[in-house]
Design a protein around this motif. Structure first.
Motif, PDB file in Angstrom:
ATOM      1  N   VAL A  52     -10.370  -6.268   5.475  1.00 19.55           N
ATOM      2  CA  VAL A  52      -9.202  -6.572   4.638  1.00 19.55           C
ATOM      3  C   VAL A  52      -9.497  -6.086   3.223  1.00 19.55           C
ATOM      4  CG1 VAL A  52      -7.587  -8.326   3.815  1.00 19.55           C
ATOM      5  CG2 VAL A  52      -8.775  -8.670   6.000  1.00 19.55           C
ATOM      6  N   ILE A  53      -8.623  -5.243   2.703  1.00 23.54           N
ATOM      7  CA  ILE A  53      -8.786  -4.709   1.355  1.00 23.54           C
ATOM      8  C   ILE A  53      -7.751  -5.374   0.460  1.00 23.54           C
ATOM      9  CG2 ILE A  53      -8.963  -2.588  -0.020  1.00 23.54           C
ATOM     10  CD1 ILE A  53     -10.674  -2.605   2.649  1.00 23.54           C
ATOM     11  N   GLY A  54      -8.216  -6.152  -0.508  1.00 29.34           N
ATOM     12  CA  GLY A  54      -7.300  -6.801  -1.455  1.00 29.34           C
ATOM     13  C   GLY A  54      -7.128  -5.928  -2.678  1.00 29.34           C
ATOM     14  N   GLY A  55      -5.892  -5.614  -3.031  1.00 31.25           N
ATOM     15  CA  GLY A  55      -5.620  -4.756  -4.180  1.00 31.25           C
ATOM     16  C   GLY A  55      -5.835  -5.482  -5.495  1.00 31.25           C
ATOM     17  N   ILE A  56      -5.804  -4.682  -6.569  1.00 30.83           N
ATOM     18  CA  ILE A  56      -5.906  -5.257  -7.915  1.00 30.83           C
ATOM     19  C   ILE A  56      -4.694  -6.161  -8.123  1.00 30.83           C
ATOM     20  CG2 ILE A  56      -4.652  -3.375  -9.005  1.00 30.83           C
ATOM     21  CD1 ILE A  56      -6.404  -3.631 -11.414  1.00 30.83           C
ATOM     22  N   GLY A  57      -4.716  -6.916  -9.194  1.00 28.99           N
ATOM     23  CA  GLY A  57      -3.668  -7.908  -9.413  1.00 28.99           C
ATOM     24  C   GLY A  57      -4.141  -9.186  -8.762  1.00 28.99           C
ATOM     25  N   TYR A  58      -3.212 -10.082  -8.518  1.00 28.03           N
ATOM     26  CA  TYR A  58      -3.601 -11.378  -7.980  1.00 28.03           C
ATOM     27  C   TYR A  58      -3.826 -11.349  -6.473  1.00 28.03           C
ATOM     28  CZ  TYR A  58      -2.833 -13.780 -12.426  1.00 28.03           C
ATOM     29  OH  TYR A  58      -2.922 -14.221 -13.713  1.00 28.03           O
TER      30      TYR A  58
END
Ligand SMILES: Cc1ncc(C[n+]2csc(CCOP(=O)(O)OP(=O)(O)O)c2C)c(N)n1
Length: 204
Positions: free
Chosen positions: A36-42
């Motif tokens: 799982v790749i969480g993007g920048i931001g919240y």
């Protein structure tokens, strides 16, 4: 295609959900070391808050890279399902990544867009999804045919289970509220990279 269910056709029809709540619902359904790749931001903050997994990568610093990073992982490890979680502001900066995923027809990739109509982390400035841009419509027009708005939490889970079970690429649009994330990702890029590489089995 088993996708022809009653998902809303436009952003306006989708329920406004909560990012941490749906992130938890996603993570709780992962049982095969999916990346799982969480993007920048919240987005990456709530992924972090939903529980540390060695197969999670938390993007710090550059907008729009969750999908390209997830595509790279999906290409390198085709047996693994890969999820990209990205904010609306970030995906709008990198729309070409959607047509690249579509052109590759990357079967093991699922993109989840957390659309709050704002660049929330930098102060809540409005994005173009607040002015009428529809990410799911853009995704379909980019060639991602299996793209849908999640009508509500139950529909979100249904779409995630479909993405886990069947070939993608998938894109799930989620309207979310403006609640603050539950935690803050530890800002240590080297550790994030090293843990992720170990989680993917490419570093000891
Ligand atoms: C190329 C680039 N431009 C601007 C920024 C500053 N910046 C960091 S996060 C962010 C907003 C991200 O918005 P979104 O992806 O919608 O996520 P949210 O904050 O709403 O969770 C901005 C403008 C950056 N880090 N990189």
């Amino acid at each position: 295609m088993s996708f022809a269910t009653n998902h809303p056709v436009s952003r306006e029809q989708a329920k406004v959900m909560n990012r941490f709540d749906i992130t938890k619902r996603l993570v709780s359904r992962l049982h095969h070391d999916e990346a799982v790749i969480g993007g920048i931001g919240y987005t990456n903050f709530d992924l972090w808050a939903a529980g540390r997994r060695p197969q999670n990568f938390y993007m710090l610093g550059s907008m729009g890279l969750a999908v390209p990073i997830a595509l790279g992982v999906a290409l390198a490890q085709p047996a693994r399902k890969v999820f990209a979680l990205e904010g609306d502001g970030s995906v709008l900066m990198q729309l070409g990544s959607l047509s690249t995923v579509a052109a590759r027809q990357q079967k093991n990739l699922c993109i989840v867009i957390m659309d709050n109509g704002a660049y929330q982390i930098t102060g809540g400035q409005k994005t173009m999804t607040d002015q009428g841009a529809d990410i799911v419509g853009i995704a379909r027009a980019s060639g991602l045919r299996q793209s849908a708005w999640a009508a509500d939490e139950a529909a979100f889970v249904e779409l995630i289970e479909l993405a886990l079970r069947e070939d993608g690429p998938w894109l799930i649009g989620c309207r979310i509220d403006n609640q603050k994330p539950v935690d803050t990702t530890e800002r240590d890029p080297s550790r994030i990279r090293d843990n992720f590489m170990r989680g993917l089995g490419v570093r000891r």
